[in-house]
Design an enzyme around this catalytic site. Structure first.
Site, PDB file in Angstrom:
ATOM      1  N   HIS A   1       0.739  -1.393  -0.013  1.00  0.00           N
ATOM      2  CA  HIS A   1       0.087   0.020   0.115  1.00  0.00           C
ATOM      3  C   HIS A   1       0.878   1.350  -0.063  1.00  0.00           C
ATOM      4  O   HIS A   1       0.812   2.018   0.835  1.00  0.00           O
ATOM      5  CB  HIS A   1      -1.111   0.041   1.076  1.00  0.00           C
TER       6      HIS A   1
ATOM      7  N   HIS B   1      -4.220  -9.645  14.664  1.00  0.00           N
ATOM      8  CA  HIS B   1      -4.294  -8.242  13.955  1.00  0.00           C
ATOM      9  C   HIS B   1      -5.166  -8.610  12.813  1.00  0.00           C
ATOM     10  O   HIS B   1      -4.881  -9.431  11.991  1.00  0.00           O
ATOM     11  CB  HIS B   1      -2.953  -7.659  13.509  1.00  0.00           C
TER      12      HIS B   1
ATOM     13  N   GLU C   1      -5.788  -7.088   9.661  1.00  0.00           N
ATOM     14  CA  GLU C   1      -5.200  -6.879   8.393  1.00  0.00           C
ATOM     15  C   GLU C   1      -5.058  -7.894   7.757  1.00  0.00           C
ATOM     16  O   GLU C   1      -4.525  -8.974   7.928  1.00  0.00           O
ATOM     17  CB  GLU C   1      -3.849  -5.933   8.492  1.00  0.00           C
TER      18      GLU C   1
ATOM     19  N   ASP D   1      -3.160  -8.905   5.276  1.00  0.00           N
ATOM     20  CA  ASP D   1      -1.682  -9.767   5.076  1.00  0.00           C
ATOM     21  C   ASP D   1      -1.640 -10.725   6.352  1.00  0.00           C
ATOM     22  O   ASP D   1      -0.789 -11.740   6.079  1.00  0.00           O
ATOM     23  CB  ASP D   1      -0.497  -8.649   5.130  1.00  0.00           C
TER      24      ASP D   1
ATOM     25  N   HIS E   1      -0.709  -1.616  14.863  1.00  0.00           N
ATOM     26  CA  HIS E   1      -1.269  -0.315  14.577  1.00  0.00           C
ATOM     27  C   HIS E   1      -2.673   0.104  13.821  1.00  0.00           C
ATOM     28  O   HIS E   1      -2.806   1.151  13.352  1.00  0.00           O
ATOM     29  CB  HIS E   1      -0.097   0.224  12.909  1.00  0.00           C
TER      30      HIS E   1
ATOM     31  N   ASP F   1       3.006  -6.479  14.211  1.00  0.00           N
ATOM     32  CA  ASP F   1       3.838  -5.704  13.281  1.00  0.00           C
ATOM     33  C   ASP F   1       4.961  -4.877  14.186  1.00  0.00           C
ATOM     34  O   ASP F   1       5.830  -4.356  13.482  1.00  0.00           O
ATOM     35  CB  ASP F   1       2.914  -4.704  12.649  1.00  0.00           C
TER      36      ASP F   1
ATOM     37  N   TYR G   1      10.533   0.204   7.799  1.00  0.00           N
ATOM     38  CA  TYR G   1       9.238  -0.431   8.142  1.00  0.00           C
ATOM     39  C   TYR G   1       8.632   0.625   9.083  1.00  0.00           C
ATOM     40  O   TYR G   1       7.486   0.871   9.185  1.00  0.00           O
ATOM     41  CB  TYR G   1       9.387  -1.924   8.961  1.00  0.00           C
TER      42      TYR G   1
ATOM     43  N   HIS H   1       6.451  -9.784  10.297  1.00  0.00           N
ATOM     44  CA  HIS H   1       7.283  -9.661   9.148  1.00  0.00           C
ATOM     45  C   HIS H   1       8.621  -9.696   9.428  1.00  0.00           C
ATOM     46  O   HIS H   1       9.143  -9.055  10.305  1.00  0.00           O
ATOM     47  CB  HIS H   1       7.083  -8.429   8.514  1.00  0.00           C
TER      48      HIS H   1
END
Length: 395
Positions: free
Chosen positions: A23, A77, A79, A81, A144, A163, A191, A222
């Site tokens: 993104h 989380h 999100e 991904d 986040h 994250d 990051y 990640h």
């Protein structure tokens, strides 16, 4: 590839070697979507992967234990991904309960068809026994997203940090001591700057809570897993959360007929007279991912644009829009640039954007009508010297 974190705890994620955009964040080093399997009297999977890679994710789990043996799937989380693979693993493990907090449950229900999912909703401070080990849950709102959560295994002093402490970094190795430390810290910095910089305050609060935990290993969602350099990444985060300035200045510019470029070069020359790091970036040839990473810890920044159609250059407008969203703090700086018949133009709009970002103005914008005169270039050099003196305070 060594995927074993502890006895009975393994990495089961996916390495995405070719992803180059997240993104808007340019992921030149690829990424990983980390997920983990904890085997005990009851078995738990920590997080999922992006939806296209759920097949490989399930293969990694099946290589270690039958899918029928999975009792819990933890979602830290929502999100995609990290959660995109949830429908696939829940279909493959129909007896498993999905463990998440209430905000995450609400978010997941807005992303997926959750009919038939078995929920196990936890709150901050709750624990879940697996047998010899337990999972403890720590809410980390706005690190986040609002529903973000850490999962901690106290018996192993292991933190699944979502994250936080992550890097968009594809590697054949899973641990921080298997890669050059300077490389992974730079990836962690990029990051932080591009994903979570604007959440400095909640991240600072989260670091305080994490400091109360006994931690021997940090497994983010990640990048590589931290087992040997936890002190270094904690210290780096403590600087990044306040955008602690270094002895560094950054000059950003867009240009049309080289007038603004000449001004930028003169500003850089002035800054280079001081004992500081000085960097120059043309926003048309440098991706904003790199720009924001360098702005994160600079002491002073000069931003320049010529005037196009009575306004700012579109490429600079895009960079400033990106920067405004991330809110770099603790900076001083000024705007500069050229104009023609329009006296408002690019430099003024840059100054307005810097004001919105709360970058402390060192001076009024430096403006040149068409090509800069020797006097204007000397004014630019003097402004660069002033930037350098500000940055020298942080040596």
């Amino acid at each position: 590839m060594n995927t074993k974190l502890k006895e009975g705890i393994d990495w089961v994620g996916y390495i995405d070697w070719t992803v180059r955009d997240f993104h808007g964040y340019k992921t030149e080093s690829g990424s990983t979507y980390n997920a983990y399997l904890v085997q005990d009297e009851k078995n738990a999977v920590i997080d999922a992967v992006k939806a296209p890679y759920v097949g490989k994710y399930l293969e990694r789990i099946k290589a270690l234990t039958p899918l029928e043996s999975i009792d819990y799937i933890v979602c830290n989380h929502a999100e995609p991904d990290h959660s995109g693979g949830l429908p696939g693993i829940l279909a493959a493990c129909p007896q498993a309960e999905l463990v998440c907090n209430a905000k995450c449950k609400t978010a997941l229900e807005k992303h997926y068809d959750t009919a038939g999912w078995k929920w196990h909703v936890v709150a901050d401070g709750d624990t879940l026994s697996l047998g010899k080990r337990s999972l403890a849950f720590v809410d980390t709102p706005m690190v986040h997203w609002p529903e973000s959560m850490f999962t901690y295994v106290p018996e192993e002093k292991l933190l699944f940090s979502m994250d936080a402490f992550g890097q968009h970094y594809a590697s054949a190795f899973r641990f921080d001591d298997e890669e050059p430390l300077d490389v992974i810290l730079q990836e962690a910095k990029a990051y932080y700057a591009n994903i979570v910089m604007l959440y400095g305050r909640p991240i600072s609060q989260t670091l305080e809570r994490a400091a109360d935990l006994e931690i021997e290993m940090i497994a983010p969602s990640h990048g590589v897993i931290w087992r040997s350099h936890i002190k270094e990444v904690f210290e780096a985060y403590q600087k990044w959360v306040v955008c602690k300035p270094a002895a560094k200045v950054v000059v950003l510019y867009a240009t049309m007929w080289k007038a603004t470029e000449q001004m930028a070069q003169a500003i850089l020359e002035g800054a280079q007279e001081c004992e500081v790091e000085a960097q120059l970036f043309n926003v048309d040839s440098t991706h904003m991912t790199r720009i924001v990473t360098e702005v994160l810890d600079c002491a002073a920044v000069a931003i320049g644009s010529p005037t196009l159609n009575n306004g700012i250059m579109p490429s600079m407008a895009g960079v400033l829009c990106y920067m405004k969203g991330l809110r770099p703090a603790n900076k001083q700086g000024f705007a500069f640039g050229s104009y023609g018949w329009s006296k408002r133009g690019g430099p003024n709009e840059v100054a307005e954007a810097m004001d919105v970002m709360k970058i402390e103005a060192m001076q009024e914008p430096i403006r040149s009508q068409y090509a800069p005169t020797p006097e204007i270039l000397e004014q630019c050099r003097e402004a660069g010297r002033a930037m350098g003196k500000i940055a020298e305070q942080y040596k």
